[in-house]
Design an enzyme around this catalytic site. Structure first.
Site, PDB file in Angstrom:
ATOM      1  N   SER A   1       0.815  -1.201   0.000  1.00 56.49           N
ATOM      2  CA  SER A   1       0.000   0.000   0.000  1.00 56.49           C
ATOM      3  C   SER A   1       0.858   1.263   0.000  1.00 56.49           C
ATOM      4  O   SER A   1       1.625   1.509  -0.908  1.00 56.49           O
ATOM      5  CB  SER A   1      -0.956  -0.049   1.200  1.00 56.49           C
TER       6      SER A   1
ATOM      7  N   ASP B   1      -2.353   6.101  -3.388  1.00 59.35           N
ATOM      8  CA  ASP B   1      -1.198   5.472  -2.767  1.00 59.35           C
ATOM      9  C   ASP B   1      -0.735   4.328  -3.666  1.00 59.35           C
ATOM     10  O   ASP B   1      -1.235   4.158  -4.776  1.00 59.35           O
ATOM     11  CB  ASP B   1      -1.522   4.995  -1.351  1.00 59.35           C
TER      12      ASP B   1
ATOM     13  N   ASP C   1      -1.107   1.091  -3.895  1.00 59.25           N
ATOM     14  CA  ASP C   1      -2.024   0.093  -4.442  1.00 59.25           C
ATOM     15  C   ASP C   1      -3.368   0.693  -4.823  1.00 59.25           C
ATOM     16  O   ASP C   1      -4.281  -0.020  -5.206  1.00 59.25           O
ATOM     17  CB  ASP C   1      -2.209  -1.075  -3.477  1.00 59.25           C
TER      18      ASP C   1
ATOM     19  N   ASP D   1      -5.888   2.022  -3.235  1.00 59.51           N
ATOM     20  CA  ASP D   1      -7.146   1.885  -2.505  1.00 59.51           C
ATOM     21  C   ASP D   1      -7.458   3.160  -1.725  1.00 59.51           C
ATOM     22  O   ASP D   1      -8.470   3.236  -1.035  1.00 59.51           O
ATOM     23  CB  ASP D   1      -7.151   0.655  -1.591  1.00 59.51           C
TER      24      ASP D   1
END
Length: 453
Positions: A105, A247, A249, A251
């Site tokens: 992340s 960010d 990833d 999400d």
């Protein structure tokens, strides 16, 4: 064995904490546990969707995960570099039995992580994660796996259609197009570096990208949702209507208005809550936040006649509350926003698209829309290298918190919590005055160091 799963999967320094052996073993354990739990469809071989962010370590960790799943008799669809919410969406859309995302992340490049999704693209329940850890440890210490042979082993194939299928899904759920809007996108050199610009462009926006050249080593490096300065400057330089930051990833979504001012997750939730209520989509006139939600957000929602439910920190707990009570919108100040009718996890690209669509639909600037709430001064200090497990048991720390709460009275609040993904304690203080918040937070951070160091 210590607890492997945190609030968002298993995470650590790749090839040190998170090794190929661990990734392989956890994947085999997950296949066995989910099969035993009855989450796989009977009468057919189970299928898993596997994706990753662009980190260099994701290449060998993906290979380990794929090997573990296939050795357990699971067919694998490799979707390559895609955002976490894309893997969750495809797990559901393709009727897969399991999804696996390799990403840390917002963490720095040396870290990586493994997130598992059950059927439908939902994160695993706590009890399943505990069971996976238990089974993994049993077999690590000598108990042999039950292994298929011959035609029983899983097959591995590429699913190149995942990119277009996910982007088409994003466009399909937009309430209106984005024609005439100029947007700067900061992709954090991460998993959405192709997806997000493509989605915004297909929706009609004029797109300017920064942080969209991942090389495996530069993810989150001075850019993205944890470093907004580049985005703020780019929005002003290009005269854009707004900026969107993801960010690693994707999400998460944070935003910047045309003046370069930050619009955080609470403000985004406030804007979307009003939009969804207007469209009749905000079920029970309720939005779900966390204990970290700014007090100004709660005040704004109460003023607008919208109820706020607060959970523990972590988008998994927000999602649990939403699913249990049938709520449609929830999220975190950090930018995890879940629109449950269209996603099973936080989706930064979807959030950014919906925010941009609201700007176009209303003809108002993002600054005007975000002005629905006033953020009270909030100071957050991360205290590293302490025994975070003793946050709730230290008498010295409890006394310091009591004293701080008496000082703040009804005009502020204190929150101390251990990070679920990093070895540190977070000290958060809200107050009507920024100087008071800063002073109280600093004192409490010092006590955390002395009491838990």
């Amino acid at each position: 064995m210590g607890r492997l799963f945190g609030t968002d999967g298993v995470r650590g320094v790749a090839n040190a904490d998170l090794t190929a052996e661990l990734a392989l073993g956890l994947s085999v354990a997950a296949a066995h546990v989910l099969a035993e739990a009855g989450t796989f469809v009977e009468g057919r071989r189970p299928t898993a969707v596997v994706g990753r962010d662009p980190r260099a370590s994701g290449e060998f960790l993906e290979a380990a995960v794929v090997a573990g799943l296939a050795s357990a008799g699971v067919d694998v669809l490799r979707v390559g570099v895609l955002p976490t919410p894309a893997v969750a969406y495809l797990t559901g859309a393709l009727g897969a039995d399991l999804g696996v995302m390799l990403s840390a992340s917002h963490n720095a490049m040396p870290d990586n992580g493994i997130k598992f999704f059950a059927r439908g693209g939902h994160k695993l329940a706590d009890e399943l994660e505990v069971r996976i850890e238990t089974v993994y440890e049993q077999h690590r210490t000598g108990e042999p796996w039950e292994r298929p042979t011959g035609a029983g082993v899983g097959r591995v194939s590429e699913y190149a259609e995942g990119f277009d299928r996910y982007v088409a899904h994003l466009i399909a759920v937009l309430p209106n197009r984005l024609d005439g809007l100029k947007v700067v996108l900061d992709e954090a050199h991460g998993a959405a570096s192709r997806v997000s610009p493509e989605a915004f462009a297909r929706a009609g926006a004029e797109v300017i990208t920064i942080g969209a050249d991942p090389n495996g080593l530069n993810i989150n490096a001075g850019c993205g949702s944890t470093h907004l300065d580049l985005l703020k400057a780019a929005v002003v330089e290009h005269g854009a209507d707004l900026g969107i930051a993801h960010d690693g990833d994707a999400d998460r979504c944070l935003a910047v208005d045309a003046t370069g001012a930050e619009v955080d997750g609470d403000q985004i939730l406030a804007v979307l809550a009003l939009a969804m209520r207007e469209a009749g989509q905000l079920r029970k006139d309720t939005v779900v936040g966390t204990v970290m939600s700014n007090l100004g957000f709660k005040i704004a929602m109460e003023r607008e006649g919208i109820h706020l439910v607060q959970t523990a920190v972590g988008d998994r707990y927000v999602l649990e509350s939403m699913k249990a009570e049938g709520f449609a919108l929830g999220g975190e100040q950090s930018g995890h926003v879940i629109v449950l009718d269209h996603a099973t996890t936080g989706d930064g690209t979807l959030t950014g698209l919906m925010l941009a669509a609201r700007v176009v639909a209303t003809g108002r600037t993002l600054a005007e829309l975000a002005d629905v709430m006033e953020r009270l001064p909030q100071i957050l200090i991360n205290v590293p290298d302490v025994d975070k497990s003793r946050v709730s048991t230290s008498e010295e720390l409890a006394a310091a918190v009591d004293e701080a709460e008496r000082e703040l009275g009804d005009t502020g609040r204190v929150l101390l919590r251990q990070s679920g993904t990093e070895p540190l304690v977070r000290v958060m203080v809200e107050a009507a005055d920024i100087d008071q918040a800063r002073a109280v937070a600093g004192r409490l951070a010092d006590v955390v160091k002395s009491a838990l160091g």
